[in-house]
Motif scaffolding. Structure first.
Motif, PDB file in Angstrom:
ATOM      1  N   UNK A 118      20.112   5.225  16.445  1.00 31.21           N
ATOM      2  CA  UNK A 118      21.141   6.422  15.638  1.00 31.21           C
ATOM      3  C   UNK A 118      21.981   5.573  14.069  1.00 31.21           C
ATOM      4  N   UNK A 119      22.660   4.569  14.219  1.00 33.21           N
ATOM      5  CA  UNK A 119      23.147   4.138  13.179  1.00 33.21           C
ATOM      6  C   UNK A 119      22.667   3.979  11.923  1.00 33.21           C
ATOM      7  N   UNK A 120      21.249   3.481  12.107  1.00 30.54           N
ATOM      8  CA  UNK A 120      20.887   3.450  10.976  1.00 30.54           C
ATOM      9  C   UNK A 120      20.297   4.833  10.664  1.00 30.54           C
ATOM     10  N   UNK A 121      19.916   5.823  11.045  1.00 35.54           N
ATOM     11  CA  UNK A 121      19.342   7.340  10.433  1.00 35.54           C
ATOM     12  C   UNK A 121      21.335   7.983   9.904  1.00 35.54           C
ATOM     13  N   UNK A 122      22.035   7.707  10.456  1.00 37.00           N
ATOM     14  CA  UNK A 122      23.494   7.686  10.685  1.00 37.00           C
ATOM     15  C   UNK A 122      23.646   7.486   8.634  1.00 37.00           C
TER      16      UNK A 122
ATOM     17  N   UNK B 121      10.781   0.189   3.304  1.00 37.55           N
ATOM     18  CA  UNK B 121       9.633  -0.725   3.168  1.00 37.55           C
ATOM     19  C   UNK B 121       8.674  -0.147   4.043  1.00 37.55           C
ATOM     20  N   UNK B 122       9.063  -0.125   5.273  1.00 35.16           N
ATOM     21  CA  UNK B 122       7.656   0.192   5.444  1.00 35.16           C
ATOM     22  C   UNK B 122       7.374   1.704   5.649  1.00 35.16           C
ATOM     23  N   UNK B 123       8.139   2.726   5.423  1.00 31.71           N
ATOM     24  CA  UNK B 123       8.349   3.705   5.498  1.00 31.71           C
ATOM     25  C   UNK B 123       7.293   4.532   3.825  1.00 31.71           C
ATOM     26  N   UNK B 124       7.250   4.313   3.283  1.00 32.32           N
ATOM     27  CA  UNK B 124       6.963   4.340   2.142  1.00 32.32           C
ATOM     28  C   UNK B 124       5.438   2.975   1.576  1.00 32.32           C
ATOM     29  N   UNK B 125       5.747   1.606   2.125  1.00 32.18           N
ATOM     30  CA  UNK B 125       5.193   0.865   1.288  1.00 32.18           C
ATOM     31  C   UNK B 125       4.182  -0.055   2.095  1.00 32.18           C
ATOM     32  N   UNK B 126       5.098   0.001   3.260  1.00 37.68           N
ATOM     33  CA  UNK B 126       4.188  -1.274   4.464  1.00 37.68           C
ATOM     34  C   UNK B 126       2.877  -0.240   5.410  1.00 37.68           C
TER      35      UNK B 126
ATOM     36  N   UNK C 281       0.700  -1.602   0.541  1.00 40.71           N
ATOM     37  CA  UNK C 281       0.042   0.047   0.272  1.00 40.71           C
ATOM     38  C   UNK C 281       1.100   0.926  -0.174  1.00 40.71           C
ATOM     39  N   UNK C 282       1.385   2.277  -1.430  1.00 35.83           N
ATOM     40  CA  UNK C 282       2.471   2.428  -1.090  1.00 35.83           C
ATOM     41  C   UNK C 282       1.409   3.694  -0.712  1.00 35.83           C
ATOM     42  N   UNK C 283       1.971   4.500  -0.207  1.00 38.94           N
ATOM     43  CA  UNK C 283       1.740   6.574   0.545  1.00 38.94           C
ATOM     44  C   UNK C 283       2.560   6.745   0.976  1.00 38.94           C
ATOM     45  N   UNK C 284       2.047   8.114   1.664  1.00 35.99           N
ATOM     46  CA  UNK C 284       2.857   9.333   1.669  1.00 35.99           C
ATOM     47  C   UNK C 284       4.466   8.592   3.072  1.00 35.99           C
ATOM     48  N   UNK C 285       5.074   9.354   2.864  1.00 37.87           N
ATOM     49  CA  UNK C 285       6.601   8.913   3.725  1.00 37.87           C
ATOM     50  C   UNK C 285       6.622   8.659   5.310  1.00 37.87           C
ATOM     51  N   UNK C 286       5.978   7.323   6.501  1.00 38.97           N
ATOM     52  CA  UNK C 286       6.094   7.968   7.570  1.00 38.97           C
ATOM     53  C   UNK C 286       7.415   8.851   7.898  1.00 38.97           C
ATOM     54  N   UNK C 287       7.590   9.104   8.225  1.00 38.91           N
ATOM     55  CA  UNK C 287       8.889  10.158   8.470  1.00 38.91           C
ATOM     56  C   UNK C 287       9.010  10.021   9.989  1.00 38.91           C
ATOM     57  N   UNK C 288       8.127   9.761  10.782  1.00 36.35           N
ATOM     58  CA  UNK C 288       8.430   9.114  12.257  1.00 36.35           C
ATOM     59  C   UNK C 288       8.776   7.915  12.599  1.00 36.35           C
TER      60      UNK C 288
END
Length: 186
Positions: A67-71, A181-186, A53-60
């Motif tokens: 932190x390692x993922x964000x960097x 995937x979760x941010x954009x499509x999940x 289900x594509x949707x607006x990015x969930x930036x939260x």
């Protein structure tokens, strides 16, 4: 014309070819979109049937990531944007050199930070970490190549890292269950 002028002219010709190819692909997609609009609307139904289900990015979700993922994500996006600019512009200029060093630093941060991201494999390295090792070894090798005047070796190494380390690895980041995937499509 001196050797440097000739290499700049050849680089400009390659860039024109790259731009022409990109325009051709964009026109082809446009023609297909006009000629077969049901193809794109049908794709939404196809994806929905499979739980996508594509949707607006969930930036939260990104803000809540470790932190390692964000960097890693910040460095990878920086590398991607600078890499596209480097691929599209004339090589050998001062701007190319400044952007190139910035790209090397961002790719280094991308590669090293990925070594701290191991949640998907229960705390262990996965096969995708091989790309990180390749970048960690390849970046100094590509810089060494250009410092020695080996333009061809430098170009091949940097292009391979851009394609393998950013584009292909970026596709792996869109595998179901992963953060992007979760941010954009999940």
């Amino acid at each position: 014309m001196d050797a440097n002028g000739k290499s700049i002219a050849l680089a400009a010709l390659r860039n024109d070819t790259l731009r022409n190819a990109a325009v051709g692909v964009a026109l082809a997609v446009g023609v297909v979109g006009v000629a077969a609009p049901g193809m794109f609307t049908g794709m939404a139904g196809f994806l929905a049937e499979r739980g996508v289900h594509p949707h607006a990015p969930n930036l939260a979700l990104i803000a809540a990531a470790p932190p390692a993922v964000r960097i890693h994500l910040t460095a990878a996006v920086t590398s991607l944007i600078i890499g596209i600019a480097l691929m599209a512009r004339v090589k050998g200029t001062n701007l190319h050199k400044v952007l190139g060093w910035t790209w090397v630093a961002a790719m280094g941060v991308t590669a090293v930070s990925s070594l701290f991201i191991r949640q998907l494999n229960h705390g262990h390295f996965s096969f995708i970490h091989l790309l990180s090792g390749w970048a960690i070894v390849g970046l100094p090798g590509a810089v060494y190549a250009i410092k020695r005047g080996n333009v061809r070796g430098h170009r091949r190494a940097m292009t391979a890292m851009f394609v393998g380390g950013l584009l292909i690895a970026g596709l792996f980041a869109l595998i179901p269950g992963r953060l992007l995937w979760t941010v954009f499509l999940g």
